[in-house]
Scaffold this active site. Structure first.
Site, short mmCIF file in Angstrom:
data_model
loop_
_atom_site.label_atom_id
_atom_site.label_comp_id
_atom_site.label_asym_id
_atom_site.label_seq_id
_atom_site.Cartn_x
_atom_site.Cartn_y
_atom_site.Cartn_z
N SER C 25 74.97 21.64 -5.78
CA SER C 25 74.86 22.16 -4.42
C SER C 25 76.19 22.09 -3.67
O SER C 25 76.89 21.08 -3.73
CB SER C 25 73.81 21.36 -3.66
OG SER C 25 73.71 21.83 -2.34
N ASN C 73 85.25 16.05 1.11
CA ASN C 73 84.82 17.19 1.92
C ASN C 73 83.94 16.72 3.05
O ASN C 73 83.18 15.75 2.93
CB ASN C 73 84.09 18.23 1.06
CG ASN C 73 82.60 18.00 0.97
OD1 ASN C 73 81.84 18.33 1.89
ND2 ASN C 73 82.16 17.40 -0.13
N ILE C 75 82.21 19.34 4.97
CA ILE C 75 81.77 20.67 5.39
C ILE C 75 80.74 20.52 6.51
O ILE C 75 80.73 21.30 7.47
CB ILE C 75 81.18 21.45 4.20
CG1 ILE C 75 82.14 21.48 3.00
CG2 ILE C 75 80.79 22.87 4.63
CD1 ILE C 75 83.49 22.10 3.26
N ASN C 103 68.72 23.36 -2.20
CA ASN C 103 69.03 22.01 -1.72
C ASN C 103 68.75 21.97 -0.23
O ASN C 103 69.25 22.80 0.53
CB ASN C 103 70.51 21.73 -2.02
CG ASN C 103 70.98 20.38 -1.54
OD1 ASN C 103 71.25 20.19 -0.35
ND2 ASN C 103 71.09 19.43 -2.44
N CYS C 134 73.10 13.30 2.28
CA CYS C 134 74.33 13.90 2.78
C CYS C 134 75.00 12.95 3.76
O CYS C 134 74.43 12.56 4.77
CB CYS C 134 74.07 15.22 3.46
SG CYS C 134 75.58 15.92 4.12
N THR C 197 78.00 12.46 -2.86
CA THR C 197 79.38 11.98 -2.70
C THR C 197 79.45 10.59 -2.07
O THR C 197 78.53 10.14 -1.41
CB THR C 197 80.16 12.96 -1.81
OG1 THR C 197 79.45 13.14 -0.58
CG2 THR C 197 80.32 14.30 -2.50
N GLY C 221 84.35 14.58 -7.59
CA GLY C 221 85.35 14.85 -8.60
C GLY C 221 85.48 13.73 -9.62
O GLY C 221 84.80 12.71 -9.53
N GLY C 248 81.71 14.14 -11.07
CA GLY C 248 82.96 14.12 -11.82
C GLY C 248 82.90 14.70 -13.20
O GLY C 248 83.83 14.50 -14.00
C1 LIG Z 1 82.50 21.23 -0.94
C2 LIG Z 1 81.26 20.48 -1.32
C3 LIG Z 1 80.07 20.74 -0.65
C4 LIG Z 1 78.92 20.04 -1.00
N1 LIG Z 1 77.75 20.34 -0.34
C5 LIG Z 1 76.61 19.70 -0.72
C6 LIG Z 1 75.36 20.02 -0.11
O1 LIG Z 1 75.29 20.91 0.74
N2 LIG Z 1 74.25 19.33 -0.49
C7 LIG Z 1 74.30 18.35 -1.45
O2 LIG Z 1 73.28 17.76 -1.78
N3 LIG Z 1 75.46 18.05 -2.06
C8 LIG Z 1 76.60 18.70 -1.71
N4 LIG Z 1 77.79 18.38 -2.34
C9 LIG Z 1 77.79 17.33 -3.37
C10 LIG Z 1 77.76 17.92 -4.76
O3 LIG Z 1 76.60 18.69 -4.96
C11 LIG Z 1 77.83 16.80 -5.82
O4 LIG Z 1 76.73 15.94 -5.66
C12 LIG Z 1 79.10 15.99 -5.69
O5 LIG Z 1 80.19 16.84 -5.38
C13 LIG Z 1 79.43 15.18 -6.94
O6 LIG Z 1 79.62 16.00 -8.03
P1 LIG Z 1 81.08 16.49 -8.54
O7 LIG Z 1 81.91 15.28 -8.65
O8 LIG Z 1 80.83 17.20 -9.82
O9 LIG Z 1 81.59 17.40 -7.48
C14 LIG Z 1 78.95 19.07 -2.01
C15 LIG Z 1 80.15 18.81 -2.68
C16 LIG Z 1 81.30 19.50 -2.34
C17 LIG Z 1 82.56 19.20 -3.07
#
Ligand SMILES: Cc1cc2nc3c(=O)[nH]c(=O)nc-3n(C[C@H](O)[C@H](O)[C@H](O)COP(=O)(O)O)c2cc1C
Ligand SMILES: Cc1cc2nc3c(=O)[nH]c(=O)nc-3n(C[C@H](O)[C@H](O)[C@H](O)COP(=O)(O)OP(=O)(O)OC[C@H]3O[C@@H](n4cnc5c(N)ncnc54)[C@H](O)[C@@H]3O)c2cc1C
Ligand SMILES: Cc1cc2nc3c(=O)[nH]c(=O)nc-3n(C[C@H](O)[C@H](O)[C@H](O)COP(=O)(O)OP(=O)(O)OC[C@H]3O[C@@H](n4cnc5c(N)ncnc54)[C@H](O)[C@@H]3O)c2cc1C
Ligand SMILES: Cc1cc2nc3c(=O)[nH]c(=O)nc-3n(C[C@H](O)[C@H](O)[C@H](O)COP(=O)(O)O)c2cc1C
Ligand code: FES
Ligand code: FES
Lengths: 310, 264, 310, 264
Positions: C25, C73, C75, C103, C134, C197, C221, C248
């Site tokens: 998401s 982030n 956002i 989501n 979140c 995150t 990440g 990550g």
């Molecule tokens: C730019 C950005 C926006 C995100 N927006 C959401 C969101 O709206 N809802 C949510 O549950 N997670 C959101 N996440 C979290 C990601 O879905 C994911 O759980 C998190 O980035 C860890 O995974 P990764 O390390 O592969 O990025 C967001 C992550 C990023 C980087």
């Protein structure tokens, strides 16, 4: 221009550092190992390896693994024990101008207190860093650092057992680090250091097993820097004692970020493995930066990024 | 031991995914002994983060056309760090920390040495061969690897060395483990030096046990590998069980007397 | 050879994915943005942007900052709101073969339930991922994901409001993720995804202020991978429902680590920004790996690294 | 828009810490329009992690000796990512995603364009100058920077361009902000294009307001910068307030009509 800081201003004679750059426990041995390579007397302070009441063998190998911009370790507090430390290491430190803090870990509140009592009589020990946060030892360690009541209990017992400055080192593996910080300060900590490592793991896909002998380990290094910085920022706003920032500091810019987030001093850990001169380079870098900015005392920038109403 | 920026003089693909790096590193060339290693920074960024321990392969051997301020490393590409090292080019610099650890000890009276290498365990043994030859010691080097492209070609060794190779898949030399080649030379040698994967030790120990029953106790030194973080004896990552308790491979080793780490 | 997994085996008709590789998401928009570059129909599933009851403007800029091997982030859930989503996006998804999960994030338990009710009638929605985690929204968000009671309450309300498969996404910013996981599963979650995150920050030393407009942000990440993996490893041992590993993942090796730690499926987030084909490459990579290992069903390796007595 | 491994044809230090990269990237050269950008992977490791948005500086301009499948980028060294880019060498490859975003729109009737560049804002304006010249449009390019070594030397521009420079420290050209040079050319131009730091916009807006009071409304397009994560319109990192609500600089821009983002 002054880089000096005092980490125990509420206690005579304080814990005065000529600069705010310390080296972190477990990453600088007993201070002697790097002596040939680094001018250790220039450092703000040295925190020695985690020390327990009795000698410990530590965890099975492999004990470290690299992760993206990070290091996992599960050394498991292998150390010579506090009595050997007082006998063999403290006399060396007594001749140094750089202050040495002893990082201690116990398996019970009484053990923490006993280690502190033993250190109290040792010349060469400038202060105690209480590791309530080591994630590698099943007994003690983790459990006490994540609970405000237990953490306060250990702090009070150490405080009681020694006249040395007491700094308590917090674990980041908690929902609310501020509540732990407040409890520990309430129990008499002169200063706080944060953070210790984050519990993490890595799996070897060839053996299909956890790579570390101890299954999980503690994550350190630049990877954790943004989380550590946020925690320092939160805690510095909440407590009246000096906060020491630790976690992923690699250079002057990252050191300045922690100072601006409210850290009175910082510790360099994993980065020393990458470049043994990291701490010394940061000392130089801070001096240069202050000069460029026309700031005469490093303490002026401590907390510069905190909300103004705080 | 110092930290220095070595100058890359050349980087040659010598076999399969194995590269030979020649470096100008005067202080390290001056101080290094065979069996010691350097901790190498594989790039300038924060990933890969840690230095990599790499054995010192040559220490300015004049006979091989090296200047006295040169060293060589051999790199096998495994992961990210070694991949970055394999891409270095002439004129680049390489951040080294070293020389580190305790190297091989060649005894004064030794006349015949047997070097047993598994895979890139060969790297530090060549520096030892150079030293042995300089002392007019006879050298047999047994080198084994999984397959032909992991074997260092003979032109990269001193010509005085008797070089026997074998591969697990039989693609070059004899077929099988390098330790199979040992027995005749164990009778011949005064000193033995082993470097390679852990799995080499049990067969070597077995052969030594047989010899010992015949009354012959050979001095064997072995260079161990371990996961390292600091390479300086500080972090206690690289410990190994020895007769005298836990020892650090990076500082107390990497070279140990076999009797320290194995019983037979 | 089969890569197929079912993320809601306890519920008819389940949530069947042709492979275990989802996109996370907030990192894949509404699925349409990458359509020109990636063969999105090959993906195991798409999780769309975090969606709230009413449209949201999100946080002030700057909203992202790079950290070592990581991305911060903030956002702040800028999105078009659930009604616009049902009107404008779901009809597109209804024509796709790849399942799309929505989501959702609410500011109260009732809001979560209302969003779920609205989605229940929408063709093109394959399931709901409940973001109780979140860290960017003061109201709701953080507070409910760190408390087992609140998290269970939200889960139960969503469960009640919809017949769709319900996956609950956990925050890692807690002392004990297992207790949250158990509470949420007890309240009726069909599956769990973790992790969201980590709260972090970065300070701009030139302005001496937090760099992000919202001060703190969420760290994602490769930097967080070892911590996320450890949490998946812990939770997978504790709950009987499918666990989806996130955090990550950048390549086949890291995806395999999460599967071996007990994840039935994985999500790729930040890595998509680095290489939009990451998820597709992992699908290929998993197939190749199974073939090399002579394994016929991906489910055989799920949990391979867990303790054997678990 | 595609992901491609471009071949580095040359990398030239053109001024101070500014580098000109010529790349073979046929699909991008074919599809790109002036004002678009590419997302560049700065290394092969996980740090630096994200791609960096970099403006397309030249799109195979034959007159400048480029092949039609070539593009050029200019890089100023700021941090880790740009430092890695500055070290690329002939024969290296560079992982690009692009072309991205909406570029400049040169109107059919336009005969005289004014390009106003602050710092490396110059990069995309040169591609636009190439296009304008190909359409026989007259081009004035005003370039400003802090100091002389940040100014692109004139030999890297099409000779048809009237190039005026100024520096904040007076080390080259007039002393002061580039926007000080605008007034006479605002009278002359049919269309204006601005690219550079945010701080350039208020003076430009003031000048346009003055013009507008005199009844002259000039069409001005501005290319914005923003912190980007995806560069693809997905993450909503790069939003900017416009007359029509929040817009994404990476996808809805980077080029906007000035009236969209500023009122005067
Ligand atoms: C730019 C950005 C926006 C995100 N927006 C959401 C969101 O709206 N809802 C949510 O549950 N997670 C959101 N996440 C979290 C990601 O879905 C994911 O759980 C998190 O980035 C860890 O995974 P990764 O390390 O592969 O990025 C967001 C992550 C990023 C980087
Ligand atoms: C004393 C010593 C001498 C060595 N000499 C050489 C040499 O001469 N030439 C050479 O090519 N390699 C040598 N190695 C191994 C070399 O350090 C690793 O192969 C290399 O670090 C692989 O790193 P990578 O980044 O390519 O792989 P990755 O798999 O990405 O490495 C990840 C991490 O695992 C560690 N690691 C991986 N393999 C090993 C290993 N076998 N032993 C210890 N740690 C490992 C790395 O150091 C790194 O921290 C030596 C190792 C030791 C301990
Ligand atoms: C549309 C667009 C076009 C650009 N064109 C060019 C160009 O042609 N040549 C050039 O040299 N640079 C250009 N930039 C800026 C370039 O992306 C950053 O200067 C460069 O990424 C600096 O990265 P770094 O890793 O060296 O610095 P670091 O400071 O280490 O970067 C850290 C992070 O901050 C971001 N960042 C840093 N500065 C900026 C900035 N000014 N704007 C947005 N994000 C930033 C980086 O992308 C990165 O994520 C452009 C930026 C945008 C948005
Ligand atoms: C190998 C290693 C050993 C450590 N040993 C201890 C220890 O004994 N006691 C302790 O409180 N912290 C220990 N730590 C944690 C560090 O002191 C520090 O808190 C942590 O590494 C984060 O800082 P860094 O990112 O700069 O390394 C150790 C860390 C490492 C990497
Ligand atoms: S690697 Fe740190 S003690 Fe050996
Ligand atoms: S950078 Fe992601 S939407 Fe613009």
């Amino acid at each position: 221009m002054s880089l000096a800081v005092d980490l125990a201003p509420g206690r005579e004679p304080g814990l005065r550092l000529r600069n705010p750059v310390m080296v972190a426990s477990g990453t600088f041995g007993y201070g002697t190992e790097y002596a040939g390579l680094v001018d250790i007397q220039r450092l703000g302070a040295i925190v020695c390896k985690g020390t327990t009441l009795r000698p410990r063998r530590g965890n099975p190998t492999p004990r470290t693994a690299e992760t993206p911009a990070g290091l996992l370790n599960s050394i498991g507090l292998q150390n010579i024990g506090v009595r050997a430390l007082v006998r063999e290491k403290a006399p060396i430190w007594a001749k140094w101008s750089v202050p040495v803090l002893v990082n201690i870990a116990g398996e019970s509140t009484e053990e923490y207190a006993e280690i502190a009592r033993i250190l109290d009589e040792a010349p060469g020990v400038a202060g105690i860093e209480v590791n309530v946060s080591c994630p590698n030892v099943a007994a003690g360690g983790m459990t006490c650092g994540v609970d405000p009541v237990l953490a306060a209990e250990v702090t009070a017992a150490v405080r009681e057992a020694t006249t040395l400055p007491v700094m308590v080192k917090l674990t980041p593996n908690v929902t609310d680090i501020v509540s732990i910080a407040e409890a520990v300060v309430g129990a008499g900590a002169d200063a706080l250091s944060l953070v210790n490592t984050f519990v993490g793991m890595i799996i070897d896909i060839n053996t299909k097993k956890p790579l570390l002998g101890a299954v999980t380990g503690g994550l350190s290094g630049p990877a954790i820097r943004p989380i550590a910085l946020r925690m320092v920022y939160e805690v510095a706003q909440a407590v009246p004692v000096p906060v020491v920032g630790v976690g992923g500091i690699t250079d002057t810019v990252s050191a300045l970020q922690f100072l601006m987030a409210g850290a009175a001093a910082i510790q360099v850990g994993t980065a020393t493995f990458v470049d043994p001169n990291t701490a010394a380079d940061i000392i130089d870098g801070l001096g240069d930066w202050l000069e460029r900015e026309g700031i005469s005392d490093i303490r002026e920038i401590v907390g510069a990024a905190l909300p103004k109403d705080a | 031991m110092i930290r220095t920026d070595a100058l890359v003089l050349s980087n040659t693909a010598v076999a399969g995914d194995i590269f030979l790096l020649r470096l100008r590193a005067p202080e390290i060339a001056r101080d290094a002994a065979p069996g010691q290693f350097v901790e190498v920074r594989c790039g300038s960024t924060l990933a890969p983060l840690l230095r990599r321990p790499i054995s010192i392969h040559r220490i300015g051997p004049r006979a091989a056309g090296y200047a006295p301020d040169e060293i060589a490393l051999v790199i096998r590409v495994i992961g990210e760090g070694s991949r970055l090292l394999s891409r270095l080019r002439e004129g680049d610099t390489l951040d080294l920390l070293g020389p580190l650890g305790r190297g091989f000890r060649l005894f004064p009276g030794t006349r015949r040495v047997l070097l047993v290498a598994g895979g890139l365990g060969l790297a530090p043994l060549v520096a030892l061969a150079d030293e042995a030859i300089a002392h007019e010691v006879n050298v047999v080097l047994l080198g084994g690897a999984e397959t032909a492209c992991r074997i260092l070609p003979p032109q990269y060794l001193p010509p005085e060395v008797e070089y026997q190779v074998c591969t697990e898949d039989g693609s070059l030399g004899a077929c099988g483990m390098v330790t199979n080649l040992c027995p005749p030379y164990l009778e011949w040698a005064d000193q033995v030096f082993v470097c390679g994967p852990e799995a080499m030790l049990p067969p070597v120990v077995d052969q030594l046990r047989a010899l010992a029953q015949g009354g012959r106790r050979l001095p064997v030194q072995v260079s161990l590998e371990a996961r390292m973080a600091c390479g300086m004896g500080v972090c206690l990552s690289c410990v190994v069980e020895t007769r005298h308790g836990l020892k650090r491979v990076c500082r107390d080793g990497p070279v140990f007397d076999l009797t320290e780490v194995r019983v037979w």
